[in-house]
Scaffold this active site. Structure first.
Site, PDB file in Angstrom:
ATOM      1  N   ASP A 153      45.789  -1.839   0.126  1.00 44.20           N
ATOM      2  CA  ASP A 153      45.610  -1.886   1.584  1.00 44.20           C
ATOM      3  C   ASP A 153      44.800  -0.716   2.122  1.00 44.20           C
ATOM      4  O   ASP A 153      44.518  -0.657   3.326  1.00 44.20           O
ATOM      5  CB  ASP A 153      46.974  -1.962   2.283  1.00 44.20           C
ATOM      6  CG  ASP A 153      47.571  -3.351   2.189  1.00 44.20           C
ATOM      7  OD1 ASP A 153      46.795  -4.313   2.045  1.00 44.20           O
ATOM      8  OD2 ASP A 153      48.805  -3.483   2.250  1.00 44.20           O
ATOM      9  N   GLU A 194      57.128   0.360  15.787  1.00 43.94           N
ATOM     10  CA  GLU A 194      57.783   1.453  15.068  1.00 43.94           C
ATOM     11  C   GLU A 194      58.408   2.484  15.999  1.00 43.94           C
ATOM     12  O   GLU A 194      59.510   2.987  15.735  1.00 43.94           O
ATOM     13  CB  GLU A 194      56.767   2.129  14.136  1.00 43.94           C
ATOM     14  CG  GLU A 194      56.307   1.269  12.976  1.00 43.94           C
ATOM     15  CD  GLU A 194      55.187   0.310  13.329  1.00 43.94           C
ATOM     16  OE1 GLU A 194      54.750  -0.447  12.436  1.00 43.94           O
ATOM     17  OE2 GLU A 194      54.735   0.315  14.505  1.00 43.94           O
ATOM     18  N   ARG A 235      61.337   0.641  -4.537  1.00 41.37           N
ATOM     19  CA  ARG A 235      61.753  -0.072  -3.330  1.00 41.37           C
ATOM     20  C   ARG A 235      62.896  -1.047  -3.616  1.00 41.37           C
ATOM     21  O   ARG A 235      63.773  -1.238  -2.770  1.00 41.37           O
ATOM     22  CB  ARG A 235      60.568  -0.811  -2.718  1.00 41.37           C
ATOM     23  CG  ARG A 235      59.919  -1.858  -3.608  1.00 41.37           C
ATOM     24  CD  ARG A 235      58.841  -2.624  -2.880  1.00 41.37           C
ATOM     25  NE  ARG A 235      58.226  -3.643  -3.724  1.00 41.37           N
ATOM     26  CZ  ARG A 235      57.512  -4.647  -3.262  1.00 41.37           C
ATOM     27  NH1 ARG A 235      57.319  -4.786  -1.963  1.00 41.37           N
ATOM     28  NH2 ARG A 235      56.981  -5.523  -4.080  1.00 41.37           N
ATOM     29  N   PHE A 293      53.134   4.588   8.759  1.00 41.85           N
ATOM     30  CA  PHE A 293      53.412   4.187  10.137  1.00 41.85           C
ATOM     31  C   PHE A 293      54.573   4.982  10.732  1.00 41.85           C
ATOM     32  O   PHE A 293      54.648   5.149  11.950  1.00 41.85           O
ATOM     33  CB  PHE A 293      53.700   2.694  10.211  1.00 41.85           C
ATOM     34  CG  PHE A 293      52.589   1.833   9.665  1.00 41.85           C
ATOM     35  CD1 PHE A 293      51.269   2.288   9.678  1.00 41.85           C
ATOM     36  CD2 PHE A 293      52.845   0.592   9.128  1.00 41.85           C
ATOM     37  CE1 PHE A 293      50.237   1.513   9.172  1.00 41.85           C
ATOM     38  CE2 PHE A 293      51.816  -0.188   8.610  1.00 41.85           C
ATOM     39  CZ  PHE A 293      50.513   0.270   8.637  1.00 41.85           C
ATOM     40  N   ARG A 344      56.283   2.379  -3.480  1.00 39.54           N
ATOM     41  CA  ARG A 344      56.297   0.949  -3.759  1.00 39.54           C
ATOM     42  C   ARG A 344      56.331   0.689  -5.260  1.00 39.54           C
ATOM     43  O   ARG A 344      56.805  -0.350  -5.714  1.00 39.54           O
ATOM     44  CB  ARG A 344      55.039   0.298  -3.164  1.00 39.54           C
ATOM     45  CG  ARG A 344      54.923  -1.191  -3.437  1.00 39.54           C
ATOM     46  CD  ARG A 344      53.563  -1.728  -2.999  1.00 39.54           C
ATOM     47  NE  ARG A 344      53.502  -3.175  -3.047  1.00 39.54           N
ATOM     48  CZ  ARG A 344      53.239  -3.882  -4.142  1.00 39.54           C
ATOM     49  NH1 ARG A 344      53.018  -3.252  -5.277  1.00 39.54           N
ATOM     50  NH2 ARG A 344      53.203  -5.207  -4.091  1.00 39.54           N
ATOM     51  N   SER A 361      59.048  -6.015   2.324  1.00 40.74           N
ATOM     52  CA  SER A 361      58.319  -4.986   1.583  1.00 40.74           C
ATOM     53  C   SER A 361      59.187  -3.754   1.351  1.00 40.74           C
ATOM     54  O   SER A 361      59.254  -3.219   0.244  1.00 40.74           O
ATOM     55  CB  SER A 361      57.052  -4.586   2.349  1.00 40.74           C
ATOM     56  OG  SER A 361      56.181  -5.685   2.497  1.00 40.74           O
TER      57      SER A 361
END
Length: 315
Positions: free
Chosen positions: A116, A57, A9, A82, A166, A36
């Protein structure tokens, strides 16, 4: 493979900001996760060309469509989960259907947003995106590829999904020598007994598996399929014919992703034994990233085990 690691990222965000300096038509949008996704680096450099739309989104993708229709090159950023769950309608109806020049950057792909849990894990995004007509699907494997794929995406005309982890990933490629090209796979390690076809973070695991197999006298070819759609049919068939067995490795559900794309191609042109490494059609838990990969069968040892299994079928 180098011991040096960098977060995918971070490289993506830095490259996007560099592209913004090079091309004034590039704009970026984010759904309130810029710190993020690292699109915030673009936003700090070009605040007038950066749009944080909030947790909306679908609206973000619709705005990206409008910007593309006006001649801009929008990069729309949010978590991969998402992008396909909350923005599916405009991705399909406004981007893929119309063939607009929008880049959909799916951050935190696979299990890389590990703590998460299932709500944030992206294990069906490849399946969704590659099923859309006109959509090109690229999955990044290391920091060097993160830079080159982002640059290639900006130059590419048409809808493109850029799958980004990530995680910190080991450097695999030499920046000065790596000729990244959308739609073309790359042989990373030679071998004649079978082929390990990997994408994304699993490429590093496949290289580790090849080392494990070499200690047993098994010569595994390792191929990076960074572009899942369109898949490099010529390279895949060459590997199938020359090694006679395939193992696919992906940080995604085994249904609908890279393994399915490879199986579809082999079934049509060159059937050979194939084994699948991926998430076995289950929702995943939260926890330490590497421990999750191991729990759900995405370790180098799992790839090596599947390689031995496919070799028994080959014989």
């Amino acid at each position: 493979m180098s011991a040096i690691k960098r977060a995918i990222r971070d490289v993506y965000g830095e490259t996007l900001a560099q592209l913004g300096d090079e091309n004034p038509d590039i704009v970026a949008l984010d759904a309130d996760v810029g710190s993020s996704s690292k699109s915030i680096l673009f936003g700090k450099a070009f605040p007038g060309r950066y749009f944080n739309v909030g947790i909306a989104e679908a609206n973000m993708v619709a705005m990206a469509a409008g910007l593309a229709a006006a001649g801009k090159i929008p990069f729309a950023n949010t978590f991969a989960a998402f992008m396909v769950l909350r923005a599916a309608d405009p991705v399909r109806s406004l981007i893929a259907y119309t063939g607009l020049n929008v880049k959909l950057a799916g951050a935190y792909a696979g299990l890389s947003d590990s703590y998460d849990g299932a709500s944030h894990h992206a294990i069906a995004d490849i399946a969704f995106m590659r099923a859309l007509p006109n959509m090109t699907v690229v999955s990044v494997s290391d920091p060097v590829e993160a830079e080159l794929a982002t640059r290639a995406a900006a130059a590419f005309r048409g809808p493109l999904y850029l799958r980004l982890s990530r995680a910190e990933a080991p450097v695999i490629f030499d920046r000065a020598r790596y000729a990244f090209e959308i739609g073309k796979g790359v042989v990373v390690h030679e071998g004649g007994d079978l082929t390990l076809v990997a994408t994304g973070y699993m490429l590093a695991k496949a290289l580790e598996a090849a080392d494990m197999l070499a200690k047993k006298g098994i010569r595994a070819r390792v191929v990076n399929f960074h572009t899942i759609k369109p898949i490099d049919v010529d390279l895949l068939l060459a590997c199938a014919r020359e090694t006679g067995a395939i193992v696919t490795a992906e940080e995604h559900n085994v249904r609908g992703g890279l393994g399915s794309a490879v199986a579809e191609t082999l079934a049509k042109h060159c059937p050979v034994p194939q084994e699948f490494v991926g998430i076995e059609d289950t929702f995943t838990e939260s926890g330490d990233y590497e421990k999750l990969l191991a729990k759900y069968g995405l370790s180098a040892a799992h790839i090596a085990d599947k390689a031995e299994k496919v070799l028994r079928r080959k014989r």
